[in-house]
Design a protein around this motif. Structure first.
Motif, PDB file in Angstrom:
ATOM      1  N   LEU A 507       0.835  -1.200   0.000  1.00  0.00           N
ATOM      2  CA  LEU A 507       0.000   0.000   0.000  1.00  0.00           C
ATOM      3  C   LEU A 507       0.872   1.253   0.000  1.00  0.00           C
ATOM      4  O   LEU A 507       0.553   2.249  -0.662  1.00  0.00           O
ATOM      5  N   GLY A 508       1.995   1.213   0.730  1.00  0.00           N
ATOM      6  CA  GLY A 508       2.933   2.328   0.706  1.00  0.00           C
ATOM      7  C   GLY A 508       3.575   2.481  -0.664  1.00  0.00           C
ATOM      8  O   GLY A 508       3.718   3.598  -1.178  1.00  0.00           O
ATOM      9  N   ALA A 509       3.940   1.355  -1.276  1.00  0.00           N
ATOM     10  CA  ALA A 509       4.576   1.392  -2.593  1.00  0.00           C
ATOM     11  C   ALA A 509       3.622   1.946  -3.652  1.00  0.00           C
ATOM     12  O   ALA A 509       4.043   2.693  -4.544  1.00  0.00           O
ATOM     13  N   LEU A 510       2.358   1.584  -3.559  1.00  0.00           N
ATOM     14  CA  LEU A 510       1.368   2.113  -4.501  1.00  0.00           C
ATOM     15  C   LEU A 510       1.209   3.622  -4.340  1.00  0.00           C
ATOM     16  O   LEU A 510       0.967   4.343  -5.322  1.00  0.00           O
ATOM     17  N   GLN A 511       1.367   4.101  -3.117  1.00  0.00           N
ATOM     18  CA  GLN A 511       1.328   5.551  -2.908  1.00  0.00           C
ATOM     19  C   GLN A 511       2.529   6.224  -3.579  1.00  0.00           C
ATOM     20  O   GLN A 511       2.397   7.302  -4.179  1.00  0.00           O
ATOM     21  N   ALA A 516       4.609   9.274  -8.192  1.00  0.00           N
ATOM     22  CA  ALA A 516       5.482   9.338  -9.365  1.00  0.00           C
ATOM     23  C   ALA A 516       4.706   9.672 -10.630  1.00  0.00           C
ATOM     24  O   ALA A 516       5.248  10.286 -11.561  1.00  0.00           O
ATOM     25  N   GLN A 517       3.444   9.275 -10.683  1.00  0.00           N
ATOM     26  CA  GLN A 517       2.632   9.622 -11.844  1.00  0.00           C
ATOM     27  C   GLN A 517       2.354  11.123 -11.884  1.00  0.00           C
ATOM     28  O   GLN A 517       2.260  11.719 -12.960  1.00  0.00           O
ATOM     29  N   ARG A 518       2.266  11.729 -10.716  1.00  0.00           N
ATOM     30  CA  ARG A 518       1.992  13.168 -10.644  1.00  0.00           C
ATOM     31  C   ARG A 518       3.269  13.986 -10.813  1.00  0.00           C
ATOM     32  O   ARG A 518       3.286  15.001 -11.504  1.00  0.00           O
ATOM     33  N   ASN A 519       4.339  13.553 -10.120  1.00  0.00           N
ATOM     34  CA  ASN A 519       5.593  14.315 -10.149  1.00  0.00           C
ATOM     35  C   ASN A 519       6.759  13.334  -9.940  1.00  0.00           C
ATOM     36  O   ASN A 519       7.188  13.104  -8.805  1.00  0.00           O
ATOM     37  N   PRO A 520       7.275  12.756 -11.018  1.00  0.00           N
ATOM     38  CA  PRO A 520       8.307  11.713 -10.899  1.00  0.00           C
ATOM     39  C   PRO A 520       9.545  12.158 -10.128  1.00  0.00           C
ATOM     40  O   PRO A 520      10.073  11.401  -9.305  1.00  0.00           O
ATOM     41  N   LYS A 521      10.011  13.358 -10.378  1.00  0.00           N
ATOM     42  CA  LYS A 521      11.234  13.832  -9.733  1.00  0.00           C
ATOM     43  C   LYS A 521      11.057  13.955  -8.228  1.00  0.00           C
ATOM     44  O   LYS A 521      11.904  13.509  -7.442  1.00  0.00           O
ATOM     45  N   GLU A 541       7.104   7.926  10.835  1.00  0.00           N
ATOM     46  CA  GLU A 541       7.913   9.041  10.337  1.00  0.00           C
ATOM     47  C   GLU A 541       8.677   8.662   9.068  1.00  0.00           C
ATOM     48  O   GLU A 541       8.921   9.510   8.207  1.00  0.00           O
ATOM     49  N   LEU A 542       9.051   7.399   8.945  1.00  0.00           N
ATOM     50  CA  LEU A 542       9.713   6.951   7.713  1.00  0.00           C
ATOM     51  C   LEU A 542       8.769   7.093   6.524  1.00  0.00           C
ATOM     52  O   LEU A 542       9.173   7.539   5.438  1.00  0.00           O
ATOM     53  N   TYR A 543       7.530   6.704   6.737  1.00  0.00           N
ATOM     54  CA  TYR A 543       6.520   6.852   5.678  1.00  0.00           C
ATOM     55  C   TYR A 543       6.336   8.328   5.330  1.00  0.00           C
ATOM     56  O   TYR A 543       6.285   8.704   4.148  1.00  0.00           O
ATOM     57  N   GLN A 544       6.243   9.158   6.338  1.00  0.00           N
ATOM     58  CA  GLN A 544       6.060  10.586   6.093  1.00  0.00           C
ATOM     59  C   GLN A 544       7.224  11.169   5.305  1.00  0.00           C
ATOM     60  O   GLN A 544       7.029  11.968   4.385  1.00  0.00           O
ATOM     61  N   ALA A 545       8.444  10.760   5.659  1.00  0.00           N
ATOM     62  CA  ALA A 545       9.622  11.253   4.945  1.00  0.00           C
ATOM     63  C   ALA A 545       9.590  10.856   3.475  1.00  0.00           C
ATOM     64  O   ALA A 545      10.081  11.587   2.609  1.00  0.00           O
ATOM     65  N   ALA A 546       9.004   9.692   3.188  1.00  0.00           N
ATOM     66  CA  ALA A 546       8.915   9.206   1.811  1.00  0.00           C
ATOM     67  C   ALA A 546       7.704   9.780   1.073  1.00  0.00           C
ATOM     68  O   ALA A 546       7.443   9.403  -0.075  1.00  0.00           O
ATOM     69  N   GLY A 547       6.963  10.658   1.747  1.00  0.00           N
ATOM     70  CA  GLY A 547       5.826  11.310   1.105  1.00  0.00           C
ATOM     71  C   GLY A 547       4.573  10.464   1.039  1.00  0.00           C
ATOM     72  O   GLY A 547       3.706  10.693   0.197  1.00  0.00           O
ATOM     73  N   ILE A 548       4.459   9.486   1.962  1.00  0.00           N
ATOM     74  CA  ILE A 548       3.300   8.582   1.966  1.00  0.00           C
ATOM     75  C   ILE A 548       2.772   8.436   3.389  1.00  0.00           C
ATOM     76  O   ILE A 548       3.358   8.951   4.339  1.00  0.00           O
ATOM     77  N   SER A 549       1.655   7.720   3.531  1.00  0.00           N
ATOM     78  CA  SER A 549       1.003   7.563   4.844  1.00  0.00           C
ATOM     79  C   SER A 549       1.079   6.120   5.319  1.00  0.00           C
ATOM     80  O   SER A 549       0.855   5.187   4.537  1.00  0.00           O
TER      81      SER A 549
END
Length: 572
Positions: A507-511, A516-521, A541-549
């Motif tokens: 689920l994290g990977a899909l996020q 990446a579909q919105r902003n790959p960089k 916090e690791l999830y948050q740092a990676a931009g996911i929940s």
């Protein structure tokens, strides 16, 4: 390459260069030196911690090398014996003194407090390990480890005489991609019959491990093994109840989509029902995707993907190859499956897998390379414990890499085959989310019913299998095979309850994929930021740092399922 000759990351300060870390007296003596050390300031405490970390890393690497050798050649008695000797002698001797070191650390922290934020995760883990440690459990845990080795050896020895030659189980899987249905069926049945020959032995191994684990949980003061194991895994951010909520949501949202996918497959194949040998072949009768001929071609083309995705990844992958840290081809005597193992002192990752030339092999290498990049990205961290993230995030690193790398599979495929590969990957993700719920629900049942019989276990498995998608497959005349499908899941044997992480992380990977579909960089930069933290922060916090929940409730699952479903529709 001889893994003992890997270039050093950092010169040893505490552990002698010539120390034999397979010798019990040497290893225990080093830990006892740390135990005897006088600590009179916060500065000395941090130095003590760094030296303990150095010793832990060196010992971990010694054990990793023996494990790697054993899995690469399970049929070599000498190699197996060396690993067995290590497992039987070193961990049992080290665990008691490590417990004393944990107590020493906590006591010293009370007198000389360290940075609370920096050591938050470490302190929580140490205090939990103190709570769980029971010397009476040490020999029992050693027995469990030895049974796990027996499971590996038994599975690694499974071969089938087919198509005029002896073939491993991974090699037999290649036939399930053949368009000739009769050939697929014969290959599938040959493999299934071979596995059934060892079902009684596998049952014996599991029951022995199961009984030991229940004893371990009770001795540690828990009413059941489930609660013990959750704490042993340092699962501080979710509970067994959360896992069951995942099961319910998967049944509600994932299983129907999986049914839709399989129904479409049945229609395309013009079949009355799907048999087990019909689920991997191309539904439109296209020849199997055979993206490479041998391991060297797999390495070369995958390396090109990493170069396109991120120059750092390309360089790191090339270094792994040049150092001999990739063992990818399937062969007789090699343990099944795939893994990435970090050599903690050299701070280098090793990738093991059983490639036979199919599309899944490309995804597997992308997956394990994601783990490898994770290990490398946090390799500068001085505390060895912080160089390993919780599995709930480690698997984000690997599964997200499958999706990110999938955008560059034109290194292997033409546009039509690329589309097909990505469609099959999305279908596989949906099947995986359901399979994770199946395996995890079964494991919860097992340890909630410690007195169950073998027949009750078979019935429970059959029920969960139907509940999470088995009902879409026609198992007529194959009941016995279906009843023992779980024997193939090494996690049930070797690392109980370690499987839900794959569902959470998917689920994290899909996020990450949606980002990446919105902003790959930005998505890639966020992903790398999360990896660089290693295990130094709590998983949320690791999830948050990676931009996911970090969330595996319906709130997250529903929009992700809708996105995957929409993308799948575009690819069929």
């Amino acid at each position: 390459m001889d893994l003992t000759q890997l270039p050093i990351y950092k010169k040893r300060v505490f552990v002698p260069e010539n120390a034999d870390l397979t010798d019990v007296s040497t290893v225990v003596g080093l830990y006892e030196k740390l135990e005897a050390r006088s600590i009179t300031s916060a500065l000395e405490l941090e130095q003590w911690l760094l030296e303990r970390s150095e010793l832990d890393a060196a010992l971990s690497q010694a054990g990793s090398i023996l494990y790697i050798r054993m899995t690469c050649q399970t049929d070599d008695p000498k190699i197996a014996g060396e690993y067995t000797k290590f497992v039987e002698s070193i961990p049992p001797a080290v665990k008691p003194v490590n417990d004393r070191l944990n107590h020493k650390y906590v006591s010293a922290c009370e007198r000389y407090p360290l940075d609370a934020k920096r050591y938050q995760v470490y302190d929580h883990a140490v205090k939990t390990d103190i709570e769980l440690f029971c010397e009476e459990n040490v020999p029992l845990q050693t027995k469990v480890d030895l049974y796990a080795q027996e499971y590996q050896t038994l599975c690694g020895a499974m071969t089938v005489m087919f198509d005029g030659k002896e073939q491993t189980m991974p090699q037999m899987g290649k036939y399930l991609l053949e368009t000739n249905r009769s050939l697929r069926e014969r290959a599938w049945r040959a493999s299934a019959e071979r596995r059934l020959k060892d079902k009684d032995k596998l049952e014996e191994i599991f029951e022995a491990m199961f009984e030991l684990r229940n004893r371990i949980g009770h001795i540690a003061g828990f009413s059941n093994f489930t609660d013990y194991q959750f704490k042993a895994y340092h699962r501080f951010d979710y509970t067994p109840r959360d896992c069951k909520k995942y099961h319910e949501t998967v049944e509600k949202l994932i299983v129907p989509l999986n049914g839709k996918i399989l129904s479409k497959r049945r229609e395309q194949m013009k079949l009355k029902s799907l048999r087990p040998w019909d689920t991997s072949v191309d539904a439109l009768g296209e020849k199997p995707l055979l993206p490479f001929k041998d391991a060297q071609e797999l390495i070369k083309r995958t390396g090109s993907i990493f170069n396109k995705l991120d120059p750092d990844f390309g360089i790191q992958f090339q270094e792994m190859n040049s150092l001999g840290l990739l063992d990818l081809a399937s062969r007789k005597g090699k343990a099944p499956g795939g893994y990435q193992n970090t050599l903690s002192e050299a701070r280098k990752p090793f990738i093991f897998m059983n490639a036979v030339g199919i599309d899944d092999d490309v995804r597997t290498l992308l997956h394990e390379a994601g783990h490898a990049f994770h290990a490398i990205s946090s390799s500068d961290e001085p505390i060895v414990d912080y160089r390993h993230a919780p599995m709930e995030f480690c698997e984000v690193a690997s599964m997200a890499m499958e999706l990110l790398g999938g955008r560059h599979l034109n290194e292997f495929y033409n546009p039509a085959d690329l589309k097909r590969s990505n469609r099959e990957h999305l279908e596989g993700i949906i099947q995986t989310l359901a399979w994770v719920a199946n395996i995890d629900a079964f494991q919860h049942w097992l340890y909630e019913h410690p007195d169950h019989s073998a027949d009750e276990r078979r019935q429970a498995w059959a029920g969960f299998y139907e509940q999470f998608g088995g009902k879409f497959i026609d198992w007529s005349d194959l009941t016995e095979v279906k009843n023992y499908l779980w024997h193939r899941q090494l996690h049930i044997f070797e690392v109980p309850f370690y499987y839900i992480e794959y569902g959470i992380a998917q689920l994290g990977a899909l996020q990450v994929w949606l980002n990446a579909q919105r902003n790959p960089k930005k998505a890639l930069a966020d992903y790398k930021r999360g990896l660089a933290l290693g295990g130094s922060r709590p998983v949320v916090e690791l999830y948050q740092a990676a931009g996911i929940s970090f969330d595996f409730s319906e709130n997250i699952i529903k929009p992700l399922v809708e996105a995957v479903g929409q993308e799948w529709e575009k690819l069929i």
